[in-house]
Scaffold this motif. Structure first.
Motif, PDB file in Angstrom:
ATOM      1  N   THR A  72      -8.312  19.276  -2.273  1.00 20.27           N
ATOM      2  CA  THR A  72      -9.004  18.388  -1.177  1.00 20.27           C
ATOM      3  C   THR A  72      -8.305  17.453  -1.822  1.00 20.27           C
ATOM      4  OG1 THR A  72     -10.898  19.555  -1.159  1.00 20.27           O
ATOM      5  CG2 THR A  72     -11.304  17.196  -0.097  1.00 20.27           C
ATOM      6  N   ASP A  73      -8.477  16.414  -3.126  1.00 19.14           N
ATOM      7  CA  ASP A  73      -7.838  15.832  -3.343  1.00 19.14           C
ATOM      8  C   ASP A  73      -6.644  15.249  -3.479  1.00 19.14           C
ATOM      9  OD1 ASP A  73      -9.973  13.976  -3.546  1.00 19.14           O
ATOM     10  OD2 ASP A  73     -10.593  14.651  -5.897  1.00 19.14           O
ATOM     11  N   GLN A  74      -5.497  16.353  -2.977  1.00 18.73           N
ATOM     12  CA  GLN A  74      -4.767  16.194  -2.210  1.00 18.73           C
ATOM     13  C   GLN A  74      -4.101  16.058  -1.763  1.00 18.73           C
ATOM     14  OE1 GLN A  74      -2.485  19.374  -4.921  1.00 18.73           O
ATOM     15  NE2 GLN A  74      -2.733  18.427  -6.909  1.00 18.73           N
ATOM     16  N   VAL A  75      -4.917  17.197  -0.604  1.00 15.94           N
ATOM     17  CA  VAL A  75      -4.380  17.099   1.219  1.00 15.94           C
ATOM     18  C   VAL A  75      -4.917  15.206   1.575  1.00 15.94           C
ATOM     19  CG1 VAL A  75      -5.285  18.046   2.726  1.00 15.94           C
ATOM     20  CG2 VAL A  75      -5.161  19.642   1.438  1.00 15.94           C
ATOM     21  N   LEU A 126      -5.552   1.319  10.373  1.00 15.77           N
ATOM     22  CA  LEU A 126      -7.061   1.500   9.481  1.00 15.77           C
ATOM     23  C   LEU A 126      -7.279   2.472   9.219  1.00 15.77           C
ATOM     24  CD1 LEU A 126      -9.682   0.311  10.322  1.00 15.77           C
ATOM     25  CD2 LEU A 126      -9.547   0.979  12.044  1.00 15.77           C
ATOM     26  N   ALA A 127      -6.922   3.906   9.838  1.00 15.75           N
ATOM     27  CA  ALA A 127      -6.698   5.450   9.426  1.00 15.75           C
ATOM     28  C   ALA A 127      -6.216   5.846   7.837  1.00 15.75           C
ATOM     29  CB  ALA A 127      -6.064   6.385  10.045  1.00 15.75           C
ATOM     30  N   THR A 128      -4.727   4.768   7.648  1.00 13.94           N
ATOM     31  CA  THR A 128      -3.861   4.329   5.640  1.00 13.94           C
ATOM     32  C   THR A 128      -5.276   4.477   4.823  1.00 13.94           C
ATOM     33  OG1 THR A 128      -2.091   4.034   7.255  1.00 13.94           O
ATOM     34  CG2 THR A 128      -2.124   4.046   5.044  1.00 13.94           C
ATOM     35  N   VAL A 129      -5.520   3.125   5.614  1.00 12.49           N
ATOM     36  CA  VAL A 129      -6.486   2.494   4.696  1.00 12.49           C
ATOM     37  C   VAL A 129      -8.369   2.821   4.416  1.00 12.49           C
ATOM     38  CG1 VAL A 129      -8.161   0.559   4.025  1.00 12.49           C
ATOM     39  CG2 VAL A 129      -6.179  -0.318   5.295  1.00 12.49           C
ATOM     40  N   ALA A 130      -8.573   4.017   5.294  1.00 10.26           N
ATOM     41  CA  ALA A 130      -9.316   4.660   5.047  1.00 10.26           C
ATOM     42  C   ALA A 130      -9.547   5.856   3.891  1.00 10.26           C
ATOM     43  CB  ALA A 130     -10.233   4.739   6.543  1.00 10.26           C
ATOM     44  N   SER A 131      -8.242   6.425   4.353  1.00 17.29           N
ATOM     45  CA  SER A 131      -8.013   7.818   3.712  1.00 17.29           C
ATOM     46  C   SER A 131      -7.633   7.219   2.802  1.00 17.29           C
ATOM     47  CB  SER A 131      -6.534   7.966   4.450  1.00 17.29           C
ATOM     48  OG  SER A 131      -6.567   9.349   4.212  1.00 17.29           O
ATOM     49  N   ALA A 132      -7.535   6.078   1.857  1.00 13.70           N
ATOM     50  CA  ALA A 132      -6.915   5.467   0.743  1.00 13.70           C
ATOM     51  C   ALA A 132      -8.005   5.246  -0.054  1.00 13.70           C
ATOM     52  CB  ALA A 132      -6.052   4.199   0.821  1.00 13.70           C
ATOM     53  N   LEU A 133      -9.155   4.659   0.459  1.00 13.62           N
ATOM     54  CA  LEU A 133     -10.432   4.305  -0.231  1.00 13.62           C
ATOM     55  C   LEU A 133     -10.924   5.798  -0.154  1.00 13.62           C
ATOM     56  CD1 LEU A 133     -11.187   1.465   1.962  1.00 13.62           C
ATOM     57  CD2 LEU A 133     -10.867   1.131   0.271  1.00 13.62           C
ATOM     58  N   LEU A 134     -10.846   6.161   1.137  1.00 14.81           N
ATOM     59  CA  LEU A 134     -11.265   8.335   0.430  1.00 14.81           C
ATOM     60  C   LEU A 134     -11.167   7.956  -0.756  1.00 14.81           C
ATOM     61  CD1 LEU A 134     -13.376  10.238   1.893  1.00 14.81           C
ATOM     62  CD2 LEU A 134     -12.004  10.903   3.148  1.00 14.81           C
ATOM     63  N   LEU A 135      -9.781   8.471  -1.017  1.00 17.64           N
ATOM     64  CA  LEU A 135      -9.467   9.049  -1.944  1.00 17.64           C
ATOM     65  C   LEU A 135      -9.460   8.290  -3.481  1.00 17.64           C
ATOM     66  CD1 LEU A 135      -6.930  11.681  -3.396  1.00 17.64           C
ATOM     67  CD2 LEU A 135      -5.110   9.484  -2.833  1.00 17.64           C
ATOM     68  N   ILE A 136      -9.280   7.264  -3.330  1.00 12.45           N
ATOM     69  CA  ILE A 136      -9.066   6.919  -5.023  1.00 12.45           C
ATOM     70  C   ILE A 136     -11.222   6.911  -5.004  1.00 12.45           C
ATOM     71  CG2 ILE A 136      -9.394   4.089  -5.840  1.00 12.45           C
ATOM     72  CD1 ILE A 136      -7.494   3.714  -3.276  1.00 12.45           C
ATOM     73  N   LEU A 137     -11.935   6.034  -3.983  1.00 18.90           N
ATOM     74  CA  LEU A 137     -13.656   6.242  -4.400  1.00 18.90           C
ATOM     75  C   LEU A 137     -13.713   7.512  -4.869  1.00 18.90           C
ATOM     76  CD1 LEU A 137     -14.680   4.033  -1.726  1.00 18.90           C
ATOM     77  CD2 LEU A 137     -14.144   3.222  -4.254  1.00 18.90           C
ATOM     78  N   ARG A 138     -12.823   9.015  -4.219  1.00 17.45           N
ATOM     79  CA  ARG A 138     -13.639  10.012  -4.733  1.00 17.45           C
ATOM     80  C   ARG A 138     -12.947  10.222  -6.167  1.00 17.45           C
ATOM     81  NH1 ARG A 138     -13.931  14.980  -1.486  1.00 17.45           N
ATOM     82  NH2 ARG A 138     -12.162  15.846  -2.975  1.00 17.45           N
ATOM     83  N   VAL A 162     -19.846   8.753  -1.338  1.00 11.17           N
ATOM     84  CA  VAL A 162     -18.278   8.481  -1.213  1.00 11.17           C
ATOM     85  C   VAL A 162     -18.113   8.014   0.204  1.00 11.17           C
ATOM     86  CG1 VAL A 162     -16.137   8.400  -1.902  1.00 11.17           C
ATOM     87  CG2 VAL A 162     -17.607   8.418  -3.524  1.00 11.17           C
ATOM     88  N   PRO A 163     -17.950   9.032   0.906  1.00  9.36           N
ATOM     89  CA  PRO A 163     -17.828   9.353   2.615  1.00  9.36           C
ATOM     90  C   PRO A 163     -18.414   7.851   2.945  1.00  9.36           C
ATOM     91  CG  PRO A 163     -17.584  11.103   2.293  1.00  9.36           C
ATOM     92  CD  PRO A 163     -18.761  10.798   0.496  1.00  9.36           C
ATOM     93  N   TRP A 164     -20.066   7.581   2.727  1.00  4.57           N
ATOM     94  CA  TRP A 164     -20.968   6.364   3.542  1.00  4.57           C
ATOM     95  C   TRP A 164     -20.029   4.775   2.636  1.00  4.57           C
ATOM     96  CZ3 TRP A 164     -23.383   9.060   7.370  1.00  4.57           C
ATOM     97  CH2 TRP A 164     -23.743   9.687   7.479  1.00  4.57           C
ATOM     98  N   LEU A 220       0.292  -0.881  -0.208  1.00  2.00           N
ATOM     99  CA  LEU A 220      -0.277  -0.154   0.071  1.00  2.00           C
ATOM    100  C   LEU A 220       0.993   1.546   0.050  1.00  2.00           C
ATOM    101  CD1 LEU A 220      -2.754   1.524   0.622  1.00  2.00           C
ATOM    102  CD2 LEU A 220      -2.250   0.756   2.988  1.00  2.00           C
ATOM    103  N   PHE A 221       1.816   1.123   0.754  1.00  5.47           N
ATOM    104  CA  PHE A 221       2.820   2.289   1.011  1.00  5.47           C
ATOM    105  C   PHE A 221       3.673   2.794   0.216  1.00  5.47           C
ATOM    106  CE2 PHE A 221       6.463   4.658   3.379  1.00  5.47           C
ATOM    107  CZ  PHE A 221       5.650   5.832   3.329  1.00  5.47           C
TER     108      PHE A 221
END
Length: 165
Positions: free
Chosen positions: A61-64, A115-127, A135-137, A42-43
């Protein structure tokens, strides 16, 4: 001596404290090997994203979100590798039981960071993939699933099946 024999622990194993620490250390290392492989993949993937032609076209936002995800991935890697370096630095000082406790804590911190990394990566990819208000849901639902699998179920089993001493 009490109710337990000279070498029998409360877990019912016939092992000395040193043997128990050695066994727990081997188990911890195996667990870290499993999780570290996923973290490295992942990293490594995250580190390449910034060099793609599409990256500059992402919204601010996506870059952040990307930067936060990379930082979480780095922190995860640090915590998981920290389990091994912790052991390496205190080896030979007769601190194996304490080392196992602290390295286990680092591994748990690494799991929470993962857990936080995966959630953040999912948020970015799905956005980027969906452009959808859901997407957030979706991410929250997956986050809940991970929390259930990684923390709630083991906590329930521990509570349900632990002996009441």
């Amino acid at each position: 001596m009490g109710a337990l024999g000279p070498r029998q622990t409360s877990s019912g194993r016939d092992e000395s404290p040193e043997e128990r620490a050695d066994r727990r250390w081997i188990e911890l290392l195996q667990e870290v090997r499993v999780i570290q492989t996923g973290v490295q993949i992942l990293f490594g993937f995250l580190l390449t994203v910034v060099f793609t032609p599409r990256f500059p076209t992402l919204s601010h936002t996506d870059q952040v979100i990307y930067v936060v995800t990379v930082l979480l991935g780095a922190a995860t890697t640090g915590a998981l590798i920290g389990t091994v370096t912790f052991h390496r630095l205190v080896t030979g000082h007769r601190l194996k039981p304490e080392t196992v406790v602290w390295a286990s804590r680092l591994a748990l911190i690494g799991t929470v960071l993962l857990l936080a990394t995966v959630a953040s990566a999912l948020l970015l990819i799905l956005r980027i993939a969906m452009y959808d208000a859901f997407v957030p849901w979706i991410v929250v639902g997956l986050l809940a699933w991970f929390v259930l699998c990684w923390f709630a179920l083991p906590a329930w089993v521990l509570h349900r099946y632990s002996s009441k001493d």
